[in-house]
Design an enzyme around this catalytic site. Sequence first.
Site, PDB file in Angstrom:
ATOM      1  N   ASP A 170       3.578   6.440  -0.082  1.00 43.70           N
ATOM      2  CA  ASP A 170       2.219   7.400  -0.001  1.00 43.70           C
ATOM      3  C   ASP A 170       1.990   7.376   1.630  1.00 43.70           C
ATOM      4  O   ASP A 170       1.059   6.715   2.144  1.00 43.70           O
ATOM      5  CB  ASP A 170       1.223   6.851  -0.907  1.00 43.70           C
ATOM      6  CG  ASP A 170       0.077   7.634  -1.022  1.00 43.70           C
ATOM      7  OD1 ASP A 170       0.487   9.028  -1.101  1.00 43.70           O
ATOM      8  OD2 ASP A 170      -1.057   7.334  -0.899  1.00 43.70           O
ATOM      9  N   GLU A 229       3.126   3.687   3.334  1.00 45.14           N
ATOM     10  CA  GLU A 229       2.651   2.786   2.575  1.00 45.14           C
ATOM     11  C   GLU A 229       4.067   2.280   1.359  1.00 45.14           C
ATOM     12  O   GLU A 229       4.370   3.205   0.803  1.00 45.14           O
ATOM     13  CB  GLU A 229       1.476   3.179   1.421  1.00 45.14           C
ATOM     14  CG  GLU A 229       0.288   3.173   2.373  1.00 45.14           C
ATOM     15  CD  GLU A 229      -0.977   3.135   1.687  1.00 45.14           C
ATOM     16  OE1 GLU A 229      -1.134   3.463   0.618  1.00 45.14           O
ATOM     17  OE2 GLU A 229      -2.039   2.971   2.343  1.00 45.14           O
ATOM     18  N   LYS A 263      -4.273  11.872   2.929  1.00 46.78           N
ATOM     19  CA  LYS A 263      -3.313  11.210   1.825  1.00 46.78           C
ATOM     20  C   LYS A 263      -2.468  12.342   1.008  1.00 46.78           C
ATOM     21  O   LYS A 263      -1.499  12.010   0.698  1.00 46.78           O
ATOM     22  CB  LYS A 263      -4.100  10.675   0.780  1.00 46.78           C
ATOM     23  CG  LYS A 263      -4.452   9.160   1.069  1.00 46.78           C
ATOM     24  CD  LYS A 263      -3.306   8.247   0.933  1.00 46.78           C
ATOM     25  CE  LYS A 263      -3.792   6.810   1.051  1.00 46.78           C
ATOM     26  NZ  LYS A 263      -2.767   5.662   1.092  1.00 46.78           N
ATOM     27  N   HIS A 311      -2.730  -6.167   0.169  1.00 43.76           N
ATOM     28  CA  HIS A 311      -3.311  -5.027   1.088  1.00 43.76           C
ATOM     29  C   HIS A 311      -4.597  -4.599   1.147  1.00 43.76           C
ATOM     30  O   HIS A 311      -5.221  -4.353   2.176  1.00 43.76           O
ATOM     31  CB  HIS A 311      -2.274  -3.844   0.302  1.00 43.76           C
ATOM     32  CG  HIS A 311      -2.774  -2.395   1.283  1.00 43.76           C
ATOM     33  ND1 HIS A 311      -2.239  -1.962   2.358  1.00 43.76           N
ATOM     34  CD2 HIS A 311      -3.701  -1.471   0.690  1.00 43.76           C
ATOM     35  CE1 HIS A 311      -2.591  -0.910   2.694  1.00 43.76           C
ATOM     36  NE2 HIS A 311      -3.382  -0.447   1.846  1.00 43.76           N
TER      37      HIS A 311
END
Length: 431
Positions: A244, A210, A264, A147
């Site tokens: 997330d 995610e 986030k 990632h």
Amino acid sequence: MSVARTDSTHDPLLLSWVDSANRPGTDFPIQNLPLGRFRRRGSDEPLRAGVAIGEHILDLKLALQQCPWPDEVYPLLEPLAAGDLNRFMALGRPAWRRLRHALSEALAADGDQGPFLELCLVPQAQAEMAMPFQVAEFTEFHAGIHHATAVGRLLRPDHPLLPNYKWVPLACHGRASSVGLGGDIRRPRGQIKGPAEAPEFAPTRRLDFELEVGIVVGRGNVPGRPLAMPQAEDAIFGLVLLNDWSARDLLAWEGAPLGPFLGKNFATSISPWVVTMEALAPFRRPQVRPPEDPPPLPYLDGAANREGGAVDIVLESWLATPGMAQPVPLAASNLLDAYWTPAQLVAHHASNGCPLHPGDLLGTGAISGPQPGQGASLLELTQGGRQPLALPGGGQRVFLQDGDTVVLRAACQRRGAVRIGFGTLTGTVRG
């Protein structure tokens, strides 16, 4: 302390008197025994801990009241009957292991506690799940090297990985108050920088998921005292699925110079069942890195971690858009693809004397695979939004739209062991 070893609770021939726990493909055979918190749907009864077994939940409050147990097991069940998984986790690994053996014996087909416990079963379909533990603190790591490389390539094609990546487990602090079980995820608003000189304050247009694993700390450390690798391994109670959620356009504008903030911290979702490290013993694997990579510094190294610090967990992401009858698969990867093991993340977190507590949650970061199409986020799967994903019926997606549902799943499976799963983690985007 070395990594957990297999014992009688992992016996692939072990069956339960709960028939649905013996069905092939179940996430919750008797070899799993994950812990969560629940109440009966529609009731106002206090939350209590339960154990997932097949299609049912063993109510540990009723089990404490109605079933005879060995004397040393009663104090272990008391905090769980009160719905306090944090207090149980603080008891440490000997207590965790003793209760697992007691539950395995009680739920085994040849056990003598079945007649007492039959009345303590609740169908999962009739249960209202709650957060399995109180999240003390939340930290988001960046342990998925594929990632990190894929995202870095979008920003820095010639140097996708920063020079520190292979030396230090990178992380940022998250927001424990926004960790939940999924369900409805509200589209966040924030500053977005477009072609105009001034940014605008608007709903995110680049909402993403995610696919991660969450590490649940069971035993912490006192301030100023780091955890050596064996202690870090011993501090981990179990793992959960973790999503997330990320607002990529907010992140792009706010990220410099201090990193993620509002892009986030609006929502992080975890699955309702904590799969214990004892249950994962058959699926531990050596940590494998390319031979040309630098070895970990001594405080992040150890024979036990090299021999069995990694965990073989297949991770899957699925997407359902409005009007779809069933979700469609997006990608699959494996926790073995992480660059750092769970114990290394815990050891690094505490290496400067930072105190960890029962209930601390550490996200691994998005765990992508090495092959094209194994991205753990839409950012990767669409090449930064440049290549939309084709969906059944002619639709397509670049980032998540209102009404979209993301489903995460995970399971462990190998020859000679019974498959165990993590259940599902589902979140639906709302405007």
